[in-house]
Design a protein around this motif. Structure first.
Motif, PDB file in Angstrom:
ATOM      1  N   ASP A  18      13.270  77.381  10.746  1.00 17.40           N
ATOM      2  CA  ASP A  18      13.227  75.977  11.167  1.00 17.40           C
ATOM      3  C   ASP A  18      14.481  75.678  11.978  1.00 17.40           C
ATOM      4  OD1 ASP A  18      12.969  73.296  11.588  1.00 17.40           O
ATOM      5  OD2 ASP A  18      13.205  72.708   9.483  1.00 17.40           O
ATOM      6  N   SER A  66      14.332  73.212  14.303  1.00 10.94           N
ATOM      7  CA  SER A  66      13.924  71.965  14.959  1.00 10.94           C
ATOM      8  C   SER A  66      15.117  71.067  15.266  1.00 10.94           C
ATOM      9  CB  SER A  66      12.912  71.217  14.084  1.00 10.94           C
ATOM     10  OG  SER A  66      13.465  70.927  12.808  1.00 10.94           O
ATOM     11  N   PHE A 111      14.128  78.405  23.022  1.00 10.30           N
ATOM     12  CA  PHE A 111      13.153  79.023  22.123  1.00 10.30           C
ATOM     13  C   PHE A 111      11.928  79.529  22.868  1.00 10.30           C
ATOM     14  CE2 PHE A 111      15.663  76.014  19.716  1.00 10.30           C
ATOM     15  CZ  PHE A 111      16.083  76.807  18.654  1.00 10.30           C
ATOM     16  N   ARG A 156       6.928  81.133  20.061  1.00  6.86           N
ATOM     17  CA  ARG A 156       6.765  81.203  18.605  1.00  6.86           C
ATOM     18  C   ARG A 156       7.892  80.483  17.870  1.00  6.86           C
ATOM     19  NH1 ARG A 156       7.642  85.730  16.694  1.00  6.86           N
ATOM     20  NH2 ARG A 156       8.542  86.769  18.497  1.00  6.86           N
ATOM     21  N   GLY A 157       8.723  79.780  18.643  1.00 11.02           N
ATOM     22  CA  GLY A 157       9.801  79.042  18.020  1.00 11.02           C
ATOM     23  C   GLY A 157      10.996  79.884  17.644  1.00 11.02           C
ATOM     24  N   TYR A 158      11.050  81.119  18.160  1.00 12.58           N
ATOM     25  CA  TYR A 158      12.172  82.006  17.870  1.00 12.58           C
ATOM     26  C   TYR A 158      13.183  81.905  19.002  1.00 12.58           C
ATOM     27  CZ  TYR A 158      14.685  86.133  16.225  1.00 12.58           C
ATOM     28  OH  TYR A 158      15.651  86.987  15.744  1.00 12.58           O
TER      29      TYR A 158
END
Length: 421
Positions: free
Chosen positions: A353, A355, A362, A365-367
């Protein structure tokens, strides 16, 4: 040193996270005289105290514990520290670093400032920094599937980070979901205590503890596997998604062989897929998952065989693993009430997380996108993530190398007045 003043002011560097990664960076910056602050939302190294079960121990040998200028100095380098020993070792590291930590301060937003540097908003006010190191790890949010909401209320459900010991669970059989490092070791812990265990086996690989007279980790270290950078790994960045091999350091170290557990009464199923009408439904992939884990086990050992042959090393003979047990058929359904299951331990991982980082670094995939921890946003760095640079980047064995590398970059970028008074 814990600082209790409000989180305000300006720092050359703000480090987010007070675990082994954040403290390692703090040590490097202190050595260079760079002023900084470490922001930790709980207490330093808290995950080792609060999110490990009672019988937890390292799965890598003690000699691999090597934080900056703080190696393992105990009498058992090839042993595996237990939870209390790990905590004591880390307590020594905390004293060794004496970092400028603000505990109980959660970072809620990191963003660019129009005038340069970063705005760091926290639960205790705001501060600014020329550079920011995100050292909060990659395991933030425990994964609990939505199907858990439909299970009967009398079934106790916990996530692996909440598991402590067999006696803390209600009477009855225990369903352990997931067979990665935590799942396999928790299933073993329950099994050794005489609890009835039903294990939903996933796709995690396994490896041997000892092979041809040595710990497999020792062989792999000699083979320079732990020095391999992510860009040279056959999977490249895809290796960051891999599930860790299951093995244990318990009782001096041994293999975890789920087939052996099955012969002793543990019930093995494939991956858990759903729950409906009182029935748990499992994928018909138990055989494939067991075979795949064994294939990885044998493949690692075969690579050691080749190394021994190439180097002309005198070592005891080895042999491929041969299955001790195989399921007679795939079982896809289990009546929850009839099974006697009273509790479930979900061992299916964590989600990152980030966020609170309001910066475009990022991927889909939010990595975080980075090269050895350095992002495209000048002055923003990551430390302590799995395979940040090598296999050891998220472990005690590789953090020091990564911290030194990033500290050199930070120092080179630091403003002339960044030296602490």
């Amino acid at each position: 040193m814990s600082i209790h003043a409000p989180a305000e002011g300006h720092f050359s560097v703000a480090i987010v996270g007070g675990g082994q990664a954040g403290l390692s960076m703090s040590y490097c910056l202190k050595q260079a005289g760079i002023d900084h602050v470490v922001l930790e939302k709980r207490t330093v190294t808290h995950t080792w105290r609060e999110q490990r079960w009672d019988a937890f121990c390292l799965v890598t040998p003690n000699w691999q514990c090597a934080l900056p200028d703080y190696p393992y100095r105990g009498t058992d380098p090839h042993g595996f520290m237990k939870k209390d020993e790990i905590v004591a070792w880390l307590d020594g590291f905390v004293r060794h670093v004496d970092a400028p930590v603000r505990e109980g301060v959660a970072v809620t937003r990191v963003a660019r400032r129009p005038q340069g540097g970063f705005l760091v908003q926290t639960s205790d006010g705001a501060l600014s920094a020329d550079q920011v190191v995100v050292a909060s790890g990659g395991y933030h949010t425990p994964i609990m599937p939505r199907m858990a909401e439909r299970l009967p209320a009398h079934i106790a459900q916990i996530q692996s980070s909440e598991y402590r010991n067999p006696d803390a669970l209600p009477e009855g059989a225990v369903l352990v979901v997931g067979s990665g490092q935590s799942g396999a070791q928790i299933a073993e812990d329950l099994h050794l205590a005489g609890r009835k265990v039903v294990l939903a086996v996933g796709e995690a690989p396994r490896c041997a503890r000892f092979y041809r007279g040595r710990d497999v980790v020792d062989w792999l270290a000699d083979m320079k596997y732990y020095d391999m950078p992510v860009e040279e790994h056959p999977l490249r960045e895809g290796v960051r998604d891999n599930t860790n091999h299951y093995v244990t350091g318990r009782d001096g170290g041994r293999d975890i062989d789920l087939r052996k557990f099955a012969r002793e009464g543990m019930e093995l199923y494939g991956a858990l897929e759903d729950y409906a009408d009182g029935m748990l439904r499992f994928a018909p992939n138990l055989c494939a998952n067991l075979d795949s884990a064994d294939d990885t086990y044998n493949r690692i050992n075969a690579s050691i065989d080749r190394f021994i042959a190439q180097q002309g090393i005198d070592a005891p003979p080895g042999a491929p693993y041969r299955p001790l047990w195989a399921p007679q058929a795939e079982r896809e359904l289990l009546d929850l009430a009839a099974s006697g299951i009273g509790s479930i331990v979900w061992c299916i991982g964590f989600r990152p997380d980030f966020s609170w980082i309001d910066l475009p670094v990022f991927n889909g995939r939010g990595y975080p996108g980075h090269v050895r921890g350095i992002t495209a946003q000048s002055g923003l760095y990551f430390l302590g993530l799995p395979w940040l640079h090598t296999w050891g980047s998220g472990r005690f064995s590789g953090i020091a190398r990564d911290a030194v590398y990033l500290a050199d970059r930070i120092i080179a970028q630091a403003k002339p007045d960044a030296r602490a008074a």
